[in-house]
Design an enzyme around this catalytic site. Sequence first.
Site, mmCIF file in Angstrom:
data_model
loop_
_atom_site.group_PDB
_atom_site.id
_atom_site.type_symbol
_atom_site.label_atom_id
_atom_site.label_comp_id
_atom_site.label_asym_id
_atom_site.label_seq_id
_atom_site.Cartn_x
_atom_site.Cartn_y
_atom_site.Cartn_z
ATOM 1 N N SER A 250 -82.028 36.370 61.620
ATOM 2 C CA SER A 250 -81.481 36.111 60.281
ATOM 3 C C SER A 250 -82.482 35.406 59.357
ATOM 4 O O SER A 250 -82.098 34.550 58.559
ATOM 5 C CB SER A 250 -80.160 35.327 60.367
ATOM 6 O OG SER A 250 -79.185 36.095 61.046
ATOM 7 N N GLU B 221 -86.390 34.618 69.650
ATOM 8 C CA GLU B 221 -85.271 35.191 68.913
ATOM 9 C C GLU B 221 -83.963 34.833 69.624
ATOM 10 O O GLU B 221 -83.549 35.543 70.558
ATOM 11 C CB GLU B 221 -85.399 36.715 68.841
ATOM 12 C CG GLU B 221 -86.619 37.201 68.108
ATOM 13 C CD GLU B 221 -86.390 38.563 67.458
ATOM 14 O OE1 GLU B 221 -86.686 38.682 66.264
ATOM 15 O OE2 GLU B 221 -85.893 39.486 68.126
ATOM 16 N N GLU C 141 -82.153 43.638 72.055
ATOM 17 C CA GLU C 141 -81.335 44.862 71.970
ATOM 18 C C GLU C 141 -81.749 45.862 73.047
ATOM 19 O O GLU C 141 -80.909 46.599 73.570
ATOM 20 C CB GLU C 141 -81.461 45.458 70.558
ATOM 21 C CG GLU C 141 -80.709 44.595 69.543
ATOM 22 C CD GLU C 141 -81.233 44.681 68.122
ATOM 23 O OE1 GLU C 141 -82.039 45.568 67.815
ATOM 24 O OE2 GLU C 141 -80.830 43.829 67.309
ATOM 25 N N HIS D 224 -87.315 43.306 73.350
ATOM 26 C CA HIS D 224 -86.342 42.863 72.342
ATOM 27 C C HIS D 224 -84.962 42.757 73.003
ATOM 28 O O HIS D 224 -84.621 43.554 73.875
ATOM 29 C CB HIS D 224 -86.303 43.861 71.179
ATOM 30 C CG HIS D 224 -85.553 43.335 69.999
ATOM 31 N ND1 HIS D 224 -84.178 43.339 69.954
ATOM 32 C CD2 HIS D 224 -85.967 42.760 68.848
ATOM 33 C CE1 HIS D 224 -83.792 42.783 68.809
ATOM 34 N NE2 HIS D 224 -84.853 42.426 68.123
ATOM 35 N N ASN E 68 -89.145 44.254 61.629
ATOM 36 C CA ASN E 68 -88.653 45.156 62.670
ATOM 37 C C ASN E 68 -87.550 45.995 62.030
ATOM 38 O O ASN E 68 -86.441 45.505 61.827
ATOM 39 C CB ASN E 68 -88.117 44.340 63.857
ATOM 40 C CG ASN E 68 -87.454 45.219 64.909
ATOM 41 O OD1 ASN E 68 -87.551 46.448 64.853
ATOM 42 N ND2 ASN E 68 -86.773 44.586 65.857
ATOM 43 N N GLY F 88 -78.929 39.229 63.435
ATOM 44 C CA GLY F 88 -77.994 40.084 62.709
ATOM 45 C C GLY F 88 -76.665 39.422 62.400
ATOM 46 O O GLY F 88 -75.705 40.081 62.006
ATOM 47 N N LYS G 179 -85.989 48.365 63.267
ATOM 48 C CA LYS G 179 -85.008 48.877 64.252
ATOM 49 C C LYS G 179 -84.782 50.363 63.983
ATOM 50 O O LYS G 179 -85.739 51.070 63.652
ATOM 51 C CB LYS G 179 -83.734 48.034 64.203
ATOM 52 C CG LYS G 179 -84.044 46.532 64.337
ATOM 53 C CD LYS G 179 -82.862 45.657 64.561
ATOM 54 C CE LYS G 179 -83.315 44.209 64.688
ATOM 55 N NZ LYS G 179 -82.212 43.288 64.957
#
Length: 254
Positions: free
Chosen positions: A208, A169, A102, A100, A9, A175, A11
């Site tokens: 991660s 996730e 985010e 996701h 991904n 991250g 992003k």
Amino acid sequence: MRPILIAGNWKMHKTQAEARQFLREFAPALQASSVGATPQRQIILCVPFTDLAVVVEETRGSGIAVGAQNLHWEDQGAFTGEISGPMLTELGVRYVIVGHSERRQYFGETDETVNWRLAAAQRHKLTPILCVGESLQQREQGLTESWIVGQLDRALPGIDLQNLVIAYEPIWAIGTGKTCAAAEANRVIGLIRQHLGADHLPILYGGSVKASNIDELMAQPQIDGVLVGGASLDPQEFARIVNFQTLTPAAAAP
Ligand code: 13P
């Protein structure tokens, strides 16, 4: 036997020129043994909308599949800034990330719109990758299992489990460099599988994932693959992730 899916991904990273450069370095770094492995290792690159056409073109015939990072639930209309299923399929896109964390955190997406987006993806024969996962606060309060089950129950009404991928996730692992312990990721993914009663459903881990922890993660029986953010931006590192080594159970033990 469930397939193995190794998805990157990107992003909001990489221009078209940078995407081309990535592919020039990535393709030669893939080992023939991992590309032809059994079960098959499906490589998926989920790239920004502006990179989709280039990455589809450059990966044609390579076995690498291309995914988008979101889609709207309507096919067309007055929805400034959105992209629809037919726009993606026309380009040769096969997968799309939906829900996701985010998108949920920064763009206000809800379980209800996640459900609509999943349905739109399936209507257009795209395979959605549904992301679920708990925050650190929820984990510390012992709410991990109930939160994830709730996310699934709200996102999946009317959704065909035959054309779906789920990615677990944990938000606190995204991250941050803090990977969820492989055994814990395996446990939660096992719970998701049990809850859905879908033995064939591929369920990935994300958060991660790096070259240094991929072998241990992939040694877990419930983990069918990974959704990789930061480490998918580097062609050598992502190739090492795709080329993960199969550990014997003894070597995989903590
Ligand atoms: P990182 O691998 O950068 O933690 O991101 C994970 C992720 O959000 C993949 O969708």
